[in-house]
Scaffold this active site. Structure first.
Site, PDB file in Angstrom:
ATOM      1  N   LYS A 188       0.771  -1.116   0.172  1.00  0.00           N
ATOM      2  CA  LYS A 188       0.163   0.025  -0.156  1.00  0.00           C
ATOM      3  C   LYS A 188       0.807   1.087  -0.184  1.00  0.00           C
ATOM      4  O   LYS A 188       2.117   1.287   0.265  1.00  0.00           O
ATOM      5  CB  LYS A 188      -0.741  -0.209   1.309  1.00  0.00           C
ATOM      6  CG  LYS A 188      -1.713  -1.268   1.252  1.00  0.00           C
ATOM      7  CD  LYS A 188      -2.571  -1.357   0.042  1.00  0.00           C
ATOM      8  CE  LYS A 188      -3.999  -2.131   0.125  1.00  0.00           C
ATOM      9  NZ  LYS A 188      -3.801  -3.571   0.294  1.00  0.00           N
TER      10      LYS A 188
HETATM   11  C1  LIG Z   1      -4.793  -4.722   0.715  1.00  0.00           C
HETATM   12  C2  LIG Z   1      -6.254  -4.812   0.811  1.00  0.00           C
HETATM   13  C3  LIG Z   1      -6.839  -5.343   1.931  1.00  0.00           C
HETATM   14  C4  LIG Z   1      -6.154  -6.136   3.064  1.00  0.00           C
HETATM   15  O1  LIG Z   1      -5.265  -5.274   3.608  1.00  0.00           O
HETATM   16  P1  LIG Z   1      -4.253  -6.156   4.770  1.00  0.00           P
HETATM   17  O2  LIG Z   1      -3.754  -4.946   5.355  1.00  0.00           O
HETATM   18  O3  LIG Z   1      -3.163  -6.431   3.944  1.00  0.00           O
HETATM   19  O4  LIG Z   1      -5.227  -6.878   5.606  1.00  0.00           O
HETATM   20  C5  LIG Z   1      -8.399  -5.206   2.193  1.00  0.00           C
HETATM   21  N1  LIG Z   1      -9.109  -4.784   0.984  1.00  0.00           N
HETATM   22  C6  LIG Z   1      -8.612  -4.277   0.054  1.00  0.00           C
HETATM   23  C7  LIG Z   1      -9.368  -3.463  -1.022  1.00  0.00           C
HETATM   24  C8  LIG Z   1      -7.004  -4.221  -0.336  1.00  0.00           C
HETATM   25  O5  LIG Z   1      -6.431  -3.670  -1.295  1.00  0.00           O
END
Ligand SMILES: *Cc1c(COP(=O)(O)O)cnc(C)c1O
Length: 385
Positions: A188
């Site tokens: 992210k």
């Molecule tokens: C990355 C992501 C998640 C999960 O995030 P984590 O912190 O890895 O649990 C959930 N929803 C969306 C849309 C994502 O892109």
């Protein structure tokens, strides 16, 4: 590998440096490394001020923030929660783990965000909540969605995993629904490796969230000196981020404007280089609606057919450009098909996911963005010819 290939371009790389290393050394030196410690509390306060929200709870992931949301909202067997099928697995898992049912609605082909009218068609007397996913860091049509939720008395849980530092009418994504969930996963924009946040301005939900995050105990109140012993008061689990990771997060948050500026440069370079191809109908480019301020989390475009898509992915890879795609729609995944048996084939979702290409996007590409974007455009034209 073609001999034209120059240096290979990785899909994603986090921005990490001395600031993060220093932050970790400091917290290790302080001796307090558990969760909900002084660093976490500091980060939560900084985020509350920045985002204009009353409560931020750091969590171990966005997945866990979404799980917390379903517990806090008391989602259970018989309940339905509407979300896109073009989606990561986390929000659907959060619902399934409560014994409730995820219900999938269609997306809009230009933003790949929930189509609010399609959501309306999926509402039944069992519907309890809607989970809009702000795809690529571009907001869903929140005005229409919040109005629909209001009309039917439904909760809104924003999956803003991709939406940190993105806005809708100037409001931060994740702060408009009853609950918002952020991700700080390595992939992210802002990262501490694995981490997330649960956001709410509802006092009652915040009180419950605090207990659920801390194993169903009132330990947080104990730490604040509000009770003289702590005990089991609710259902819950352990969703607390360590202060070690919170310190990395604090350093990352300070980099956020640089990160966004560089990502924007790369996104814009792709958009400009591919615009002539869009005019010729070779590709379909994403749109950012006027009310949305993106954080440029993802650059994607679409082509006409799955065959073209698969071929182009191959070509880009052969030229050292680590392009990618996602998601296998949840309703057509093995688990979705076996356990959910949704009658709706969601043709728009299927088509969009099968014709989508994501290009490498991270701040490290900003400097050479124009030449990278030209290379991509050139390859696409060549393959078309
Ligand atoms: C990355 C992501 C998640 C999960 O995030 P984590 O912190 O890895 O649990 C959930 N929803 C969306 C849309 C994502 O892109």
């Amino acid at each position: 590998m073609s001999d034209q290939a120059t240096s290979s371009v990785s899909f994603n790389e986090p921005v990490l440096g001395e600031a993060e290393a220093k932050a970790v050394r400091e917290v290790l030196g302080s001796g307090t490394i558990r969760g909900d410690g002084p660093v976490s509390q500091h980060v939560e306060e900084e985020m509350e001020e920045w985002l204009g929200i009353d409560h931020v709870f750091l969590t171990t992931s966005c997945t866990h923030a979404l799980e917390m949301a379903m517990v806090v909202l008391d989602i259970g067997p018989g309940d339905e929660v509407i979300m896109p099928s073009f989606n990561f697995v986390s929000s659907a898992n959060a619902v399934v783990l409560r014994g409730a049912t995820p219900v999938f609605a269609e997306i809009e082909p230009d933003t790949l965000n929930l189509d609010v009218e399609a959501v309306r068609e999926k509402i039944t007397p069992r519907t309890k909540a809607i989970v809009p996913v702000h795809y690529a860091g571009v907001s869903c049509d929140m005005e229409a969605l919040l109005a629909l939720a209001d009309e039917h008395d439904l909760y809104v849980v924003e999956d803003a995993a991709q939406g940190v530092d993105a806005y809708y009418d100037g409001r931060a994504l994740g702060t408009m629904g009853d609950i918002g969930c952020y991700s700080f996963h390595e992939t992210k924009n802002i990262t501490c490796g694995e981490g997330g946040a649960f956001l709410t301005s509802d006092e009652q939900l915040a009180r419950k969230a605090e207990l659920v995050r801390e194993k169903g105990t009132n330990r947080s109140a104990f730490i604040r000196g509000e009770v003289d012993k702590y005990t089991w008061v609710s259902e819950g689990s352990s969703y607390i981020l360590s202060d070690i990771l919170a310190s990395v997060l604090r350093a990352q948050l300070r980099r956020r404007s640089t990160i966004k500026r560089k990502r924007k440069a790369v996104w814009t370079a792709y958009h400009e280089a591919l615009s002539p191809l869009a005019e010729e109908g070779i590709v379909t480019l994403p749109t950012i609606p006027a009310r949305c301020t993106s954080n440029y989390h993802i650059f994607f475009f679409r082509v006409d057919t799955p065959r073209q898509r698969n071929h182009l992915l191959e070509v880009l890879k052969n030229h050292g450009i680590d392009a990618s795609f996602h998601y296998i729609p949840l309703h057509s995944s093995p688990y979705g098909q076996e356990y959910l048996r949704d009658e709706d084939t969601l043709p728009r979702t299927k088509h969009c996911s099968e014709t989508l290409i994501r290009l490498p996007l991270h701040p490290g590409l900003a400097e050479d963005a124009a030449s990278l974007a030209d290379r991509v455009a050139h390859l696409l034209v060549e393959e078309r010819a």
